[in-house]
Design a protein around this motif. Sequence first.
Motif, short mmCIF file in Angstrom:
data_model
loop_
_atom_site.label_atom_id
_atom_site.label_comp_id
_atom_site.label_asym_id
_atom_site.label_seq_id
_atom_site.Cartn_x
_atom_site.Cartn_y
_atom_site.Cartn_z
N ALA A 10 0.80 -1.22 0.00
CA ALA A 10 0.00 0.00 0.00
C ALA A 10 0.85 1.28 0.00
N PRO A 11 1.86 1.43 0.85
CA PRO A 11 2.66 2.67 0.80
C PRO A 11 3.35 2.88 -0.55
N GLU A 12 3.80 1.81 -1.15
CA GLU A 12 4.43 1.89 -2.48
C GLU A 12 3.41 2.36 -3.52
N ILE A 13 2.21 1.84 -3.44
CA ILE A 13 1.14 2.21 -4.37
C ILE A 13 0.77 3.67 -4.18
N VAL A 14 0.67 4.13 -2.92
CA VAL A 14 0.34 5.53 -2.64
C VAL A 14 1.41 6.45 -3.25
N GLY A 15 2.67 6.07 -3.12
CA GLY A 15 3.75 6.85 -3.72
C GLY A 15 3.65 6.88 -5.24
N GLU A 16 3.28 5.75 -5.83
CA GLU A 16 3.12 5.69 -7.29
C GLU A 16 1.95 6.57 -7.75
N ILE A 17 0.87 6.58 -6.98
CA ILE A 17 -0.27 7.43 -7.31
C ILE A 17 0.14 8.90 -7.26
N CYS A 64 -12.41 18.93 -1.27
CA CYS A 64 -13.06 17.69 -1.67
C CYS A 64 -12.20 16.52 -1.23
N THR A 65 -12.82 15.50 -0.66
CA THR A 65 -12.10 14.30 -0.24
C THR A 65 -12.73 13.08 -0.90
N VAL A 66 -11.89 12.26 -1.50
CA VAL A 66 -12.34 11.02 -2.13
C VAL A 66 -11.75 9.87 -1.32
N LYS A 67 -12.62 9.02 -0.78
CA LYS A 67 -12.16 7.86 0.01
C LYS A 67 -12.30 6.62 -0.85
N LEU A 68 -11.17 5.90 -1.00
CA LEU A 68 -11.17 4.68 -1.78
C LEU A 68 -9.92 3.88 -1.49
N ASP A 69 -9.88 2.68 -2.01
CA ASP A 69 -8.74 1.79 -1.87
C ASP A 69 -7.62 2.25 -2.81
N PRO A 70 -6.36 2.31 -2.34
CA PRO A 70 -5.29 2.79 -3.22
C PRO A 70 -5.07 1.91 -4.44
N PHE A 71 -5.27 0.61 -4.32
CA PHE A 71 -5.09 -0.29 -5.45
C PHE A 71 -6.14 -0.01 -6.53
N LEU A 72 -7.37 0.24 -6.09
CA LEU A 72 -8.44 0.60 -7.03
C LEU A 72 -8.12 1.94 -7.70
N HIS A 73 -7.64 2.90 -6.92
CA HIS A 73 -7.34 4.22 -7.49
C HIS A 73 -6.25 4.13 -8.55
N ARG A 75 -5.59 1.61 -10.44
CA ARG A 75 -6.20 0.99 -11.62
C ARG A 75 -7.09 2.00 -12.35
N MET A 76 -7.75 2.89 -11.61
CA MET A 76 -8.55 3.93 -12.25
C MET A 76 -7.66 4.91 -13.01
N LEU A 77 -6.54 5.31 -12.41
CA LEU A 77 -5.63 6.24 -13.08
C LEU A 77 -5.02 5.64 -14.33
N ARG A 78 -4.90 4.33 -14.37
CA ARG A 78 -4.37 3.63 -15.55
C ARG A 78 -5.47 3.28 -16.54
N GLN A 79 -6.69 3.73 -16.27
CA GLN A 79 -7.85 3.48 -17.13
C GLN A 79 -8.23 2.00 -17.21
N GLU A 80 -7.92 1.24 -16.19
CA GLU A 80 -8.29 -0.18 -16.14
C GLU A 80 -9.65 -0.39 -15.49
N VAL A 81 -10.09 0.61 -14.72
CA VAL A 81 -11.39 0.57 -14.03
C VAL A 81 -12.07 1.91 -14.26
N ASP A 82 -13.36 1.87 -14.59
CA ASP A 82 -14.12 3.08 -14.82
C ASP A 82 -14.51 3.73 -13.50
N GLN A 83 -14.19 5.03 -13.35
CA GLN A 83 -14.45 5.71 -12.09
C GLN A 83 -15.94 5.86 -11.80
N VAL A 84 -16.76 6.05 -12.81
CA VAL A 84 -18.20 6.18 -12.60
C VAL A 84 -18.78 4.87 -12.08
#
Length: 116
Positions: A10-17, A64-73, A75-84
């Motif tokens: 998780a910390p590695e993923i947060v840094g990547e985000i 604005c605060t968005v609460k979500l799982d870092p792994f999901l986020h 994947r969303m930034l890489r366009q692998e998961v639709d944010q809507v």
Amino acid sequence: MKIVSTPSRAPEIVGEIAALLRSYLEGENLGAKLKFDYGEAGVVFIDGRRMPNKVHTRDEPADCTVKLDPFLHLRMLRQEVDQVTAFRQGKMRISGDVGIAVRLGPIVLRKSGRTN
């Protein structure tokens, strides 16, 4: 690249985000403070009221605060998961000015080289 979802990563993923958002927001004006809250894994904070935007992992008050799982986020930034779809499925929660989070979407699409 497949993302392996383990709490120890998780910390590695947060840094990547944070790094991805820094690159996507270069030359852009978000115009507000936006925070991604990953619970125990930490946060990514964007101060978009400044140019250049400041992106860091310190927890600060945001418009604005968005609460979500870092792994999901990631994947969303890489366009692998639709944010809507993720929002509709309850996988992310938004508090504060939702329009700020919405403004980030087209920036990410354009900067990531994706068109849809």
